[in-house]
Design an enzyme around this catalytic site. Structure first.
Site, PDB file in Angstrom:
ATOM      1  N   ASN A 110       0.852  -1.189   0.000  1.00 51.32           N
ATOM      2  CA  ASN A 110       0.000   0.000   0.000  1.00 51.32           C
ATOM      3  C   ASN A 110       0.885   1.236   0.000  1.00 51.32           C
ATOM      4  OD1 ASN A 110      -2.951   0.813   0.378  1.00 51.32           O
ATOM      5  ND2 ASN A 110      -1.921   2.101   1.870  1.00 51.32           N
ATOM      6  N   ASN A 121     -12.749   0.392 -10.513  1.00 58.80           N
ATOM      7  CA  ASN A 121     -13.857   0.809 -11.381  1.00 58.80           C
ATOM      8  C   ASN A 121     -13.359   1.769 -12.447  1.00 58.80           C
ATOM      9  OD1 ASN A 121     -16.130  -0.560 -10.617  1.00 58.80           O
ATOM     10  ND2 ASN A 121     -16.716   0.935  -9.054  1.00 58.80           N
ATOM     11  N   SER A 177     -17.273  -6.897  -8.669  1.00 56.09           N
ATOM     12  CA  SER A 177     -18.508  -6.377  -8.079  1.00 56.09           C
ATOM     13  C   SER A 177     -18.928  -7.193  -6.863  1.00 56.09           C
ATOM     14  CB  SER A 177     -19.642  -6.420  -9.104  1.00 56.09           C
ATOM     15  OG  SER A 177     -20.836  -6.008  -8.476  1.00 56.09           O
ATOM     16  N   LYS A 192     -18.492  -4.445 -16.836  1.00 55.46           N
ATOM     17  CA  LYS A 192     -18.710  -4.000 -15.447  1.00 55.46           C
ATOM     18  C   LYS A 192     -19.486  -2.670 -15.434  1.00 55.46           C
ATOM     19  CE  LYS A 192     -18.250  -3.625 -10.921  1.00 55.46           C
ATOM     20  NZ  LYS A 192     -18.119  -2.315 -10.425  1.00 55.46           N
ATOM     21  N   HIS A 226     -23.019  -3.446 -16.114  1.00 57.14           N
ATOM     22  CA  HIS A 226     -23.540  -4.029 -14.868  1.00 57.14           C
ATOM     23  C   HIS A 226     -23.967  -2.907 -13.913  1.00 57.14           C
ATOM     24  CE1 HIS A 226     -22.698  -4.745 -10.609  1.00 57.14           C
ATOM     25  NE2 HIS A 226     -23.146  -5.970 -10.777  1.00 57.14           N
ATOM     26  N   ASN A 227     -23.105  -1.924 -13.746  1.00 53.10           N
ATOM     27  CA  ASN A 227     -23.445  -0.832 -12.820  1.00 53.10           C
ATOM     28  C   ASN A 227     -24.629  -0.025 -13.335  1.00 53.10           C
ATOM     29  OD1 ASN A 227     -21.081  -1.745 -11.636  1.00 53.10           O
ATOM     30  ND2 ASN A 227     -20.471   0.284 -10.985  1.00 53.10           N
ATOM     31  N   GLU A 280     -27.609  -1.868 -12.555  1.00 58.19           N
ATOM     32  CA  GLU A 280     -27.851  -1.711 -11.106  1.00 58.19           C
ATOM     33  C   GLU A 280     -28.631  -0.400 -10.849  1.00 58.19           C
ATOM     34  OE1 GLU A 280     -24.196  -2.346  -8.774  1.00 58.19           O
ATOM     35  OE2 GLU A 280     -24.737  -0.547  -7.655  1.00 58.19           O
ATOM     36  N   TYR A 281     -28.249   0.671 -11.536  1.00 54.28           N
ATOM     37  CA  TYR A 281     -28.993   1.939 -11.409  1.00 54.28           C
ATOM     38  C   TYR A 281     -30.466   1.710 -11.782  1.00 54.28           C
ATOM     39  CZ  TYR A 281     -25.072   5.339 -11.045  1.00 54.28           C
ATOM     40  OH  TYR A 281     -23.998   6.092 -10.642  1.00 54.28           O
ATOM     41  N   HIS A 311     -31.585  17.952 -45.649  1.00 51.17           N
ATOM     42  CA  HIS A 311     -30.807  16.818 -45.132  1.00 51.17           C
ATOM     43  C   HIS A 311     -31.085  15.517 -45.875  1.00 51.17           C
ATOM     44  CE1 HIS A 311     -28.974  19.059 -41.929  1.00 51.17           C
ATOM     45  NE2 HIS A 311     -30.151  19.501 -41.516  1.00 51.17           N
TER      46      HIS A 311
END
Ligand code: NBP
Length: 482
Positions: A32, A102, A128, A183, A186-187, A190-191, A451
């Site tokens: 660390n 993350n 996670s 990931k 995934h988050n 989760e929201y 356009h």
């Protein structure tokens, strides 16, 4: 005997992952930045284990078996780059650096490529499950240099969560930043899951006037249905939790939601890739709206907002709400998998969607029974473009439709905000409409900006411009999509 793996970063995730690796027989070397934390760890939670400390990066490197595997569990961003820069001169070709934080996936793309030139393998891995997951079995989503995977696989699959069939919730996701991308999605999901649950709660509390004990019972029952999931389970606990005065603690919590960015990244990527990820994005915006607390308090008064009472048989509404929640959740996952499909195509990742569902089956915050059905759907058709087309999910969507519309309409009628449930329904209505009004939109674009448009009676790819007013010219704008 040298160490099997080194871990840098002794905050909550690093410490717990190290203890988990130790439990599975791996010798871990812990480092660390702030050296005292190494001593605190060795004399505290790691006491009596095989874990050893390293007080410098050189010591860490010297204590590891070749090829060295060094996992960073530090704050994402510059800190990761700084450790990589310091480690590279100390490492040999073929050594492996793993970032388990993350990280935003473009950073992982960049690091994989930069380290490849130096002969160092790099894995960017989503992890996670928070503290408990890290300690007893997280969901792990690794991607990056495929050459590195065989060396890391035994450790990661040993420490990961397992499904009820003892399959590890960890497998190789794909090259470059694929692991961190998955990931991120995934988050984002989760929201969405969390927002949907909160919408059901508000409907029950404000609309049906239910007590917290009643709502707790509902979530307990829902957890025995297809909605069985970690988030539904913890919601029932939260609703039953009383403060010291015996009142529900949840009502004393300020209604402004925080966010750390992964939901936002998911939305930004969806916009970049042109994928209608409406539910997750609405869920991010719902958090943004929640943070405007002072403005909301003023506006409620200004608009004299009335109580949002929902009349009728409570039990019927509760079942309708359950169906609306389940159907909306299917749409959320369907959109999330659409996004992964597009990313996989754009980046050449060759994602295995069934495996992704399996990785989320245990260990992580969105773990749920439902993910087994998603895995089954991709086993049947690995190229499924819309999850809702799978016969199991299509059946639920069709059966829930009446109840879902009832809940959505009622919420609009009485003024209960349900942005994610209603946007999910709107998405499905759009997705299942063969002809949308984009023809008029194209006409407008051509009218004011030349356009151009394609015609239904001509081959695709042929573009037309009309001089709508007779005053414009015949020159058209260049046709491209951004
Ligand atoms: P933190 O994200 O709080 O990071 C703490 C670690 O980063 C410590 O080792 C700290 O060293 C080190 N660090 C920092 Br902060 N600034 C540094 C710097 N300038 N130079 C060197 N080292 C520095 O830890 P965490 O919550 O365990 O999360 C680790 C990673 O896992 C993060 O990327 C996080 O997003 C991700 N993650 C977290 C969770 C969760 O539930 N917490 C879940 C899933 C993923 P120091 O001790 O010397 O300050």
């Amino acid at each position: 005997m040298k160490g099997d793996i080194g871990v840098i970063g002794l905050a909550v995730m690093g410490q717990n992952l190290i203890l988990n690796m130790n439990d599975h027989g791996y010798k871990v070397v812990a480092h660390n930045r702030t050296a005292e934390k190494v001593d605190e760890f060795l004399q505290g939670p790691a006491k009596g284990t095989n874990i050893v400390g390293a007080y410098s990066l050189q010591e860490l490197v010297d204590k590891l078996e070749s090829p060295r595997k060094i996992m960073l569990m530090v704050r994402a961003g510059d800190v990761v780059d700084s450790f990589i820069d310091k480690l590279v001169p100390l490492l040999d070709k073929g050594d492996i650096i793993i970032d388990g934080g993350n990280t935003n996936f473009p950073d992982t793309n960049r690091r994989v490529a930069a380290l490849k030139e130096k002969g160092i393998h790099f894995i960017g891995s989503g992890v996670s499950g928070g503290e408990e997951g890290a300690r007893f079995g997280p969901s792990i989503m690794p991607g990056g240099s495929p050459e590195a995977w065989p060396f890391v696989k035994p450790i990661f699959q040993a420490i990961s969560a397992k499904t009820e069939n003892d399959e590890p919730c960890c497998d190789w996701v794909g090259n470059d930043g694929a692991g961190h991308f998955v990931k991120m999605v995934h988050n984002g999901i989760e929201y969405g899951d969390m927002q949907l649950i909160t919408e059901a709660y508000q409907f029950m509390k404000d609309g049906l006037g239910m007590t917290h004990d009643e709502m707790q019972s509902v979530f307990i029952e829902w957890n025995k249905t297809e909605l069985n999931s970690y988030l539904v389970e913890i919601t029932s606990d939260i609703l039953g939790y009383k403060d010291t005065d015996g009142e529900p603690l949840v009502e004393k919590i300020l209604d402004t939601a925080g966010q750390k960015g992964t939901g936002k990244w998911t939305g930004i990527n969806a916009l970049d890739m042109g994928i209608p990820l409406t539910l997750i994005t609405e869920s991010v915006f719902a958090r943004c709206l929640s943070s405007l607390k002072d403005q909301r308090v003023e506006a409620e008064e200004l608009f004299g907002k009335k109580e949002s009472i929902v009349e009728g048989d409570k039990q019927v509404w509760i079942e309708a709400l359950r169906q609306a929640l389940l159907a909306s959740k299917i749409i959320s996952y369907a959109q999330g998998f659409m996004l992964m499909r597009e990313a996989s195509n754009e980046n050449g990742w060759d994602l295995n969607y069934g495996n992704v569902a399996l990785m989320w089956r245990g260990g992580c915050i969105i773990r749920s029974a439902f993910l087994s059905n998603i895995r089954d759907a991709y086993d049947i058709d690995p190229e499924l473009s819309f999850l809702g087309s799978d016969s199991y999910f299509k059946g639920i969507l069709e059966n829930s439709m009446f109840a879902w519309r009832k809940v959505a309409a009622k919420s609009m009628e009485v003024g209960i905000p349900m942005p994610s449930m209603t946007s999910a329904l709107t998405f499905l209505d759009g997705y299942t409409t063969a002809r949308l009004p984009a023809n008029l939109l194209q006409a407008q674009r051509d009218y004011f900006g030349a356009h151009t448009y394609e015609r239904v009676d001509k081959p695709k790819g042929e573009f037309f411009h009309t001089n709508w007013t007779g005053k414009g010219g015949d020159v058209s704008s260049t046709t491209y999509n951004s």
